[in-house]
Design a protein around this motif. Structure first.
Motif, PDB file in Angstrom:
ATOM      1  N   MET A   1      12.339 -57.320  -3.682  1.00 47.01           N
ATOM      2  CA  MET A   1      10.884 -57.162  -3.584  1.00 47.01           C
ATOM      3  C   MET A   1      10.481 -56.278  -4.789  1.00 47.01           C
ATOM      4  O   MET A   1      11.238 -55.076  -5.140  1.00 47.01           O
ATOM      5  CB  MET A   1      10.325 -56.669  -2.312  1.00 47.01           C
ATOM      6  N   THR A   2       9.676 -56.203  -5.597  1.00 47.14           N
ATOM      7  CA  THR A   2       8.927 -55.643  -6.785  1.00 47.14           C
ATOM      8  C   THR A   2       7.606 -55.144  -6.211  1.00 47.14           C
ATOM      9  O   THR A   2       6.687 -56.082  -6.034  1.00 47.14           O
ATOM     10  CB  THR A   2       8.992 -56.083  -8.032  1.00 47.14           C
ATOM     11  N   VAL A   3       7.465 -53.778  -6.297  1.00 46.47           N
ATOM     12  CA  VAL A   3       5.946 -53.442  -5.858  1.00 46.47           C
ATOM     13  C   VAL A   3       5.307 -52.290  -7.046  1.00 46.47           C
ATOM     14  O   VAL A   3       5.951 -51.760  -7.681  1.00 46.47           O
ATOM     15  CB  VAL A   3       5.771 -52.671  -4.458  1.00 46.47           C
ATOM     16  N   GLY A   4       4.103 -52.488  -7.086  1.00 42.12           N
ATOM     17  CA  GLY A   4       3.540 -51.283  -8.024  1.00 42.12           C
ATOM     18  C   GLY A   4       2.082 -51.477  -7.827  1.00 42.12           C
ATOM     19  O   GLY A   4       1.429 -51.968  -6.829  1.00 42.12           O
ATOM     20  N   HIS A   5       1.345 -50.934  -8.836  1.00 36.51           N
ATOM     21  CA  HIS A   5      -0.177 -51.168  -8.921  1.00 36.51           C
ATOM     22  C   HIS A   5      -0.781 -51.737 -10.381  1.00 36.51           C
ATOM     23  O   HIS A   5      -0.166 -51.549 -11.493  1.00 36.51           O
ATOM     24  CB  HIS A   5      -0.672 -49.472  -9.175  1.00 36.51           C
ATOM     25  N   GLY A   6      -1.544 -52.905  -9.891  1.00 32.90           N
ATOM     26  CA  GLY A   6      -1.797 -53.736 -10.924  1.00 32.90           C
ATOM     27  C   GLY A   6      -0.498 -54.602 -11.580  1.00 32.90           C
ATOM     28  O   GLY A   6      -0.056 -55.114 -10.603  1.00 32.90           O
ATOM     29  N   SER A   7      -0.228 -54.485 -12.849  1.00 35.96           N
ATOM     30  CA  SER A   7       0.902 -55.037 -13.240  1.00 35.96           C
ATOM     31  C   SER A   7       2.104 -54.015 -13.643  1.00 35.96           C
ATOM     32  O   SER A   7       3.092 -54.422 -13.850  1.00 35.96           O
ATOM     33  CB  SER A   7       0.592 -55.781 -14.627  1.00 35.96           C
ATOM     34  N   VAL A   8       1.890 -52.723 -13.032  1.00 33.35           N
ATOM     35  CA  VAL A   8       2.774 -51.721 -13.505  1.00 33.35           C
ATOM     36  C   VAL A   8       3.914 -51.740 -12.258  1.00 33.35           C
ATOM     37  O   VAL A   8       3.367 -51.097 -10.948  1.00 33.35           O
ATOM     38  CB  VAL A   8       2.238 -50.416 -13.801  1.00 33.35           C
TER      39      VAL A   8
ATOM     40  N   VAL B   1       6.359 -50.011  -9.762  1.00 35.55           N
ATOM     41  CA  VAL B   1       6.969 -48.532  -9.384  1.00 35.55           C
ATOM     42  C   VAL B   1       8.014 -48.757  -8.708  1.00 35.55           C
ATOM     43  O   VAL B   1       9.058 -47.611  -8.576  1.00 35.55           O
ATOM     44  CB  VAL B   1       5.857 -47.844  -8.607  1.00 35.55           C
ATOM     45  N   LEU B   2       8.614 -49.691  -8.008  1.00 33.18           N
ATOM     46  CA  LEU B   2       9.584 -49.901  -7.263  1.00 33.18           C
ATOM     47  C   LEU B   2      10.118 -51.336  -7.508  1.00 33.18           C
ATOM     48  O   LEU B   2       9.582 -52.233  -7.173  1.00 33.18           O
ATOM     49  CB  LEU B   2       9.554 -49.581  -5.929  1.00 33.18           C
ATOM     50  N   ARG B   3      11.415 -51.431  -8.050  1.00 31.80           N
ATOM     51  CA  ARG B   3      12.039 -52.861  -8.388  1.00 31.80           C
ATOM     52  C   ARG B   3      13.127 -53.268  -7.805  1.00 31.80           C
ATOM     53  O   ARG B   3      13.975 -52.255  -7.376  1.00 31.80           O
ATOM     54  CB  ARG B   3      12.512 -52.529  -9.952  1.00 31.80           C
ATOM     55  N   GLY B   4      13.192 -54.452  -7.339  1.00 28.63           N
ATOM     56  CA  GLY B   4      14.350 -55.065  -6.830  1.00 28.63           C
ATOM     57  C   GLY B   4      14.739 -54.630  -5.282  1.00 28.63           C
ATOM     58  O   GLY B   4      15.946 -54.320  -5.131  1.00 28.63           O
ATOM     59  N   PHE B   5      13.688 -54.328  -4.575  1.00 29.31           N
ATOM     60  CA  PHE B   5      14.079 -53.502  -3.056  1.00 29.31           C
ATOM     61  C   PHE B   5      14.228 -54.591  -2.292  1.00 29.31           C
ATOM     62  O   PHE B   5      13.558 -55.387  -2.097  1.00 29.31           O
ATOM     63  CB  PHE B   5      12.826 -52.666  -2.933  1.00 29.31           C
ATOM     64  N   ASP B   6      15.618 -54.504  -1.574  1.00 29.24           N
ATOM     65  CA  ASP B   6      16.026 -55.526  -0.773  1.00 29.24           C
ATOM     66  C   ASP B   6      16.276 -54.966   0.646  1.00 29.24           C
ATOM     67  O   ASP B   6      17.072 -53.755   0.672  1.00 29.24           O
ATOM     68  CB  ASP B   6      17.217 -56.067  -1.248  1.00 29.24           C
ATOM     69  N   LEU B   7      15.632 -55.320   1.604  1.00 32.80           N
ATOM     70  CA  LEU B   7      15.697 -54.498   3.001  1.00 32.80           C
ATOM     71  C   LEU B   7      15.751 -55.708   4.121  1.00 32.80           C
ATOM     72  O   LEU B   7      15.023 -56.570   4.021  1.00 32.80           O
ATOM     73  CB  LEU B   7      14.767 -53.794   3.153  1.00 32.80           C
ATOM     74  N   ALA B   8      16.860 -55.632   5.134  1.00 26.71           N
ATOM     75  CA  ALA B   8      16.761 -56.362   6.292  1.00 26.71           C
ATOM     76  C   ALA B   8      16.789 -55.554   7.415  1.00 26.71           C
ATOM     77  O   ALA B   8      18.307 -54.738   7.287  1.00 26.71           O
ATOM     78  CB  ALA B   8      17.875 -57.515   5.995  1.00 26.71           C
ATOM     79  N   LEU B   9      16.241 -55.475   8.424  1.00 23.16           N
ATOM     80  CA  LEU B   9      16.268 -54.419   9.481  1.00 23.16           C
ATOM     81  C   LEU B   9      16.343 -55.315  10.856  1.00 23.16           C
ATOM     82  O   LEU B   9      15.708 -56.202  10.947  1.00 23.16           O
ATOM     83  CB  LEU B   9      15.324 -53.436   9.607  1.00 23.16           C
ATOM     84  N   ARG B  10      17.012 -54.718  11.692  1.00 26.18           N
ATOM     85  CA  ARG B  10      17.160 -55.436  13.056  1.00 26.18           C
ATOM     86  C   ARG B  10      16.385 -54.955  14.271  1.00 26.18           C
ATOM     87  O   ARG B  10      15.850 -53.826  13.678  1.00 26.18           O
ATOM     88  CB  ARG B  10      18.490 -55.577  13.797  1.00 26.18           C
TER      89      ARG B  10
END
Length: 228
Positions: free
Chosen positions: A1-8, A10-19
């Protein structure tokens, strides 16, 4: 997942799976994108890429109501309490999905019992944080996101509150993701930990292993390459 503000981003390629019942400590310096990640998972910000799923069901992008309905609940760093309403009223308003009842919330946070008829705005900082977490719990979360639980609190209060994260996960079987600057305390209650720096994951692994190797944590906070 990639997250940010607008088109910018701030955190790229975040992958997470939790039980279920697992606690993740999300660590890193200020500005690393941790709060943006939680807000995006909760649907308050649109994702720039990737997906979020709860119990195998994907959530629509940038829509907080479906995320909340699915059981994903965020405790923001500003707590977002109804300050003119009492402790009891804040809890009653939130308790619409058959989650933890008021008695259950009071059991976890007994110091709120005597404050049940006090306006939230009149509580101490520690009491407000307890109320914010209790309000989240009465929503019956499957995934509980807690952003900066210790924000503005004295260390002695933090030492009392953070262990409750472990108890919440154990007793409710919810996934708990906690963003926290008190690194050693966060690691003591977490199963897994991730350190993000400058928009990238620099370190991840079992919390107990990271706690036992402070040099790796220091290197990660400085943005140096580490082996995950």
């Amino acid at each position: 997942m990639t997250v940010g503000h607008g088109s910018v981003a701030v955190l790229r390629g975040f992958d997470l799976a939790l039980r279920q019942g697992q606690v993740l400590a999300l660590l890193g310096p200020n500005g690393a994108g941790k709060s943006t990640l939680l807000a995006t998972m909760a649907g308050l910000l649109p994702r720039l890429g990737g997906s979020v799923s709860v119990a195998g069901r994907p959530l629509p992008n940038g829509r907080p109501a479906p995320a909340n309905k699915s059981g994903l609940v965020l405790v923001p760093d500003d707590r977002a309490l109804f300050t003119t309403l009492t402790v009891g009223e804040n809890l009653t308003i939130a308790n619409k999905s058959g989650g933890l009842d008021l008695d259950g919330a009071m059991e976890l946070f007994p110091s709120l019992t005597k404050r049940i008829n006090v306006a939230a705005g009149s509580l101490s900082g520690g009491e407000q944080q307890m109320l914010a977490v209790a309000r989240a719990l009465v929503q019956n979360p499957k995934v509980l996101l807690i952003d900066e639980m210790s924000m503005g609190l004295a260390p002695v209060i933090v030492e009392a509150l953070l262990p409750l994260v472990r108890r919440i996960a154990d007793e409710t079987n919810a996934v708990v993701v906690v963003v926290e600057q008190h690194v050693s305390l966060a690691l003591s209650v977490a199963d897994e930990a991730i350190v993000v720096v400058h928009g990238d994951v620099h370190l991840r692994g079992p919390a107990s292993e990271l706690a036992a190797d402070p040099s790796r944590l220091e290197a990660a906070y400085l943005g140096e390459t580490t082996s995950a």
